[in-house]
Write an enzyme that holds these catalytic residues in place. Structure first.
Site, PDB file in Angstrom:
ATOM      1  N   SER A 126      -8.157 -29.750  51.114  1.00 29.99           N
ATOM      2  CA  SER A 126      -7.017 -30.289  50.413  1.00 29.99           C
ATOM      3  C   SER A 126      -5.884 -29.343  50.554  1.00 29.99           C
ATOM      4  CB  SER A 126      -7.501 -30.069  48.809  1.00 29.99           C
ATOM      5  OG  SER A 126      -6.140 -30.116  47.936  1.00 29.99           O
ATOM      6  N   TYR A 150      -9.829 -24.114  41.885  1.00 28.78           N
ATOM      7  CA  TYR A 150     -10.045 -25.485  42.729  1.00 28.78           C
ATOM      8  C   TYR A 150      -9.757 -25.226  44.070  1.00 28.78           C
ATOM      9  CZ  TYR A 150      -9.567 -29.867  44.976  1.00 28.78           C
ATOM     10  OH  TYR A 150      -9.347 -31.056  45.704  1.00 28.78           O
ATOM     11  N   LYS A 154     -11.972 -24.702  48.096  1.00 29.73           N
ATOM     12  CA  LYS A 154     -11.573 -25.169  49.138  1.00 29.73           C
ATOM     13  C   LYS A 154     -11.788 -24.199  50.215  1.00 29.73           C
ATOM     14  CE  LYS A 154     -12.289 -29.504  47.568  1.00 29.73           C
ATOM     15  NZ  LYS A 154     -13.376 -30.544  48.211  1.00 29.73           N
TER      16      LYS A 154
HETATM   17  N1  LIG Z   1      -7.942 -37.280  44.995  1.00 33.61           N
HETATM   18  C1  LIG Z   1      -7.247 -36.213  45.189  1.00 33.61           C
HETATM   19  O1  LIG Z   1      -5.942 -35.902  44.750  1.00 33.61           O
HETATM   20  C2  LIG Z   1      -7.643 -35.117  46.505  1.00 33.61           C
HETATM   21  C3  LIG Z   1      -6.750 -34.544  47.087  1.00 33.61           C
HETATM   22  C4  LIG Z   1      -7.212 -33.584  48.076  1.00 33.61           C
HETATM   23  C5  LIG Z   1      -8.640 -33.537  48.158  1.00 33.61           C
HETATM   24  N2  LIG Z   1      -9.555 -34.213  47.559  1.00 33.61           N
HETATM   25  C6  LIG Z   1     -10.876 -33.994  47.816  1.00 33.61           C
HETATM   26  O2  LIG Z   1     -11.467 -35.147  48.088  1.00 33.61           O
HETATM   27  C7  LIG Z   1     -12.842 -35.417  47.604  1.00 33.61           C
HETATM   28  C8  LIG Z   1     -12.973 -36.574  46.850  1.00 33.61           C
HETATM   29  O3  LIG Z   1     -11.797 -36.959  45.910  1.00 33.61           O
HETATM   30  P1  LIG Z   1     -11.839 -38.120  44.918  1.00 33.61           P
HETATM   31  O4  LIG Z   1     -10.322 -38.291  44.358  1.00 33.61           O
HETATM   32  O5  LIG Z   1     -12.435 -39.143  45.670  1.00 33.61           O
HETATM   33  O6  LIG Z   1     -12.735 -37.696  43.642  1.00 33.61           O
HETATM   34  P2  LIG Z   1     -13.912 -38.509  42.791  1.00 33.61           P
HETATM   35  O7  LIG Z   1     -14.152 -37.526  41.447  1.00 33.61           O
HETATM   36  O8  LIG Z   1     -13.193 -39.831  42.662  1.00 33.61           O
HETATM   37  O9  LIG Z   1     -15.056 -38.384  43.741  1.00 33.61           O
HETATM   38  C9  LIG Z   1     -15.998 -37.636  43.757  1.00 33.61           C
HETATM   39  C10 LIG Z   1     -17.442 -38.199  43.779  1.00 33.61           C
HETATM   40  O10 LIG Z   1     -18.209 -37.049  44.009  1.00 33.61           O
HETATM   41  C11 LIG Z   1     -19.379 -37.196  43.081  1.00 33.61           C
HETATM   42  N3  LIG Z   1     -19.853 -35.870  42.685  1.00 33.61           N
HETATM   43  C12 LIG Z   1     -19.231 -34.783  41.900  1.00 33.61           C
HETATM   44  N4  LIG Z   1     -20.209 -34.046  41.842  1.00 33.61           N
HETATM   45  C13 LIG Z   1     -21.136 -34.214  42.635  1.00 33.61           C
HETATM   46  C14 LIG Z   1     -22.288 -33.510  42.951  1.00 33.61           C
HETATM   47  N5  LIG Z   1     -22.591 -32.195  42.500  1.00 33.61           N
HETATM   48  N6  LIG Z   1     -23.360 -34.448  43.553  1.00 33.61           N
HETATM   49  C15 LIG Z   1     -23.266 -35.581  43.879  1.00 33.61           C
HETATM   50  N7  LIG Z   1     -22.281 -36.278  43.443  1.00 33.61           N
HETATM   51  C16 LIG Z   1     -20.986 -35.492  43.023  1.00 33.61           C
HETATM   52  C17 LIG Z   1     -18.682 -37.934  41.650  1.00 33.61           C
HETATM   53  O11 LIG Z   1     -19.354 -38.550  40.877  1.00 33.61           O
HETATM   54  C18 LIG Z   1     -17.636 -39.007  42.534  1.00 33.61           C
HETATM   55  O12 LIG Z   1     -18.113 -40.106  42.772  1.00 33.61           O
HETATM   56  C19 LIG Z   1     -13.152 -34.279  46.591  1.00 33.61           C
HETATM   57  O13 LIG Z   1     -13.696 -33.280  47.498  1.00 33.61           O
HETATM   58  C20 LIG Z   1     -11.621 -33.631  46.124  1.00 33.61           C
HETATM   59  O14 LIG Z   1     -11.636 -32.228  46.062  1.00 33.61           O
HETATM   60  C21 LIG Z   1      -8.853 -35.063  46.626  1.00 33.61           C
END
Ligand SMILES: NC(=O)c1ccc[n+]([C@@H]2O[C@H](COP(=O)([O-])OP(=O)(O)OC[C@H]3O[C@@H](n4cnc5c(N)ncnc54)[C@H](O)[C@@H]3O)[C@@H](O)[C@H]2O)c1
Length: 348
Positions: A126, A150, A154
């Site tokens: 991120s 958070y 990362k």
């Molecule tokens: N959305 C953003 O703004 C953003 C920005 C930068 C990085 N990210 C990173 O991208 C990734 C995806 O983000 P997103 O926005 O799709 O989030 P999201 O919460 O929609 O998706 C995460 C998924 O992981 C699953 N999950 C969480 N913990 C788990 C576990 N222990 N075992 C199995 N499944 C698990 C959740 O049920 C969910 O479906 C994450 O790693 C997040 O940190 C997101």
């Protein structure tokens, strides 16, 4: 036969869009998700977009034995690791849950991959790792100084991945640093399904425009930016998903470690986003300027030259398209995936 890719967190926001991109690119995604922040409804929607739903394994990334079984039984070639908790503000309140899920989860996943000789990984990092960077646009070699637990989870995972790739040169690893994903698939069938108070600007905007929330609080009107509000790099979630395909392809030819920003390279202020969204939706977006939030920074947008050079990838969708697609998702799914099942039937 299509190469099978295990997509941890594949039922979530970015993961579900990446499953669509994987299918389009000729890969076969296998979702591994514990559904802690996802709805099973997403599977029907993916089937409607792709012709059939990807296979799903319900499991936790902290369960090493279950991941090993998933890797072996599905002949997995590579893993895209999305599964994590993702709210910077929530992580300040509950750091242990974030370290457990994000760091411990990644350790368990890597141990399982190693045991099964699966050595190709795309990791969701991120822009939060950069913190308050001195220079914009921010380059991958900028100092990392996360402002939240958070962001620190990362950084720890990134370091773990570089240590592993140094110690065991057979690994192929891409660390992708996402900027601010927004928008939804053009079908309006999948999008960001936010539960409770949205942790970021995107779903807040859509919910205020839809009249589900009274107004938007803009945190900080006195930053040293064009209009005093924070500047971020909003990237269409479908562009972001396609960046993962570019990374997978790169890893097929190259062992080693790759760290790449996935952003557009253009920063918009919060007020510019509000204006763009009001235009796309045809609805007013009432807002108030509130005090700055602890840990927030004035501006953050990506230097995207490495993504172009190394992945031959760049974001193609602009702000108007992002807003239009986010709005289509919102009006078709006012309660996210929990929206009226009759309405859903009509959509599919
Ligand atoms: N959305 C953003 O703004 C953003 C920005 C930068 C990085 N990210 C990173 O991208 C990734 C995806 O983000 P997103 O926005 O799709 O989030 P999201 O919460 O929609 O998706 C995460 C998924 O992981 C699953 N999950 C969480 N913990 C788990 C576990 N222990 N075992 C199995 N499944 C698990 C959740 O049920 C969910 O479906 C994450 O790693 C997040 O940190 C997101």
């Amino acid at each position: 036969m299509a190469q099978r890719i295990l997509v941890t967190g594949g039922a979530g926001y970015i993961g579900s869009h990446t499953c669509v991109a994987l299918r389009q690119a000729g890969y076969e995604p296998v979702i591994y998700d514990n559904f802690s922040n996802a709805s099973r409804q997403v599977l029907k929607r993916l089937a409607a977009i792709c012709g059939s739903a990807p296979e799903v394994i319900e499991g936790d990334v902290r369960d090493r034995a279950a991941i090993e079984t998933a890797l072996r039984s599905h002949d997995i070639r590579a893993v895209i690791h999305f599964a994590a908790l993702k709210s910077a503000s929530e992580s300040i309140e509950m750091p242990l849950a974030y370290y457990d899920n994000n760091v411990h989860g990644t350790v368990q996943l890597l141990s399982a991959m190693r045991a099964c000789n699966v050595a190709s990984l795309v990791f969701s990092s991120s822009a939060a790792v950069y913190g308050d960077a001195e220079r914009m646009p921010v380059r991958e070699d900028s100092q990392r100084a996360a402002q939240s637990p958070y962001g620190r989870t990362k950084i720890i995972c990134e370091d773990l991945l570089s240590d592993i790739s140094r110690a065991e040169p057979g690994w192929s690893i891409a660390r992708l640093r996402y900027f601010n994903p927004f928008g939804a698939h053009e079908s309006g069938l999948i999008g960001e399904d936010t539960r409770g108070v949205p942790p970021n600007l995107g779903p807040y905007l859509t919910q205020v425009a839809a009249g589900q929330r009274v107004q938007l609080s803009v945190f900080g009107g006195d930053y040293d930016t064009r209009d005093g509000t924070g500047v971020r790099d909003f990237i269409h979630v479908v562009d972001l998903a396609e960046g993962h395909i570019a990374a997978l392809r790169k890893l097929e030819g190259d062992a080693g470690l790759l760290t790449v920003n996935l952003g557009t390279g253009t920063g918009y202020t919060v007020l510019e986003m509000i204006a763009a969204f009001a235009k796309a939706s045809g609805r007013p977006v009432p807002y108030v300027i509130a005090p700055r939030r602890k840990g927030d920074i004035a501006e953050c947008y990506a230097d995207v030259s490495r993504a172009r050079e190394m992945l031959d990838w760049r974001a193609r969708r602009g702000l108007a398209e992002m807003c239009a697609d986010a709005w289509r998702w919102q009006i078709r799914n006012p309660e996210g995936y929990a929206s009226d099942p009759h309405r859903e039937k009509a959509m599919l």
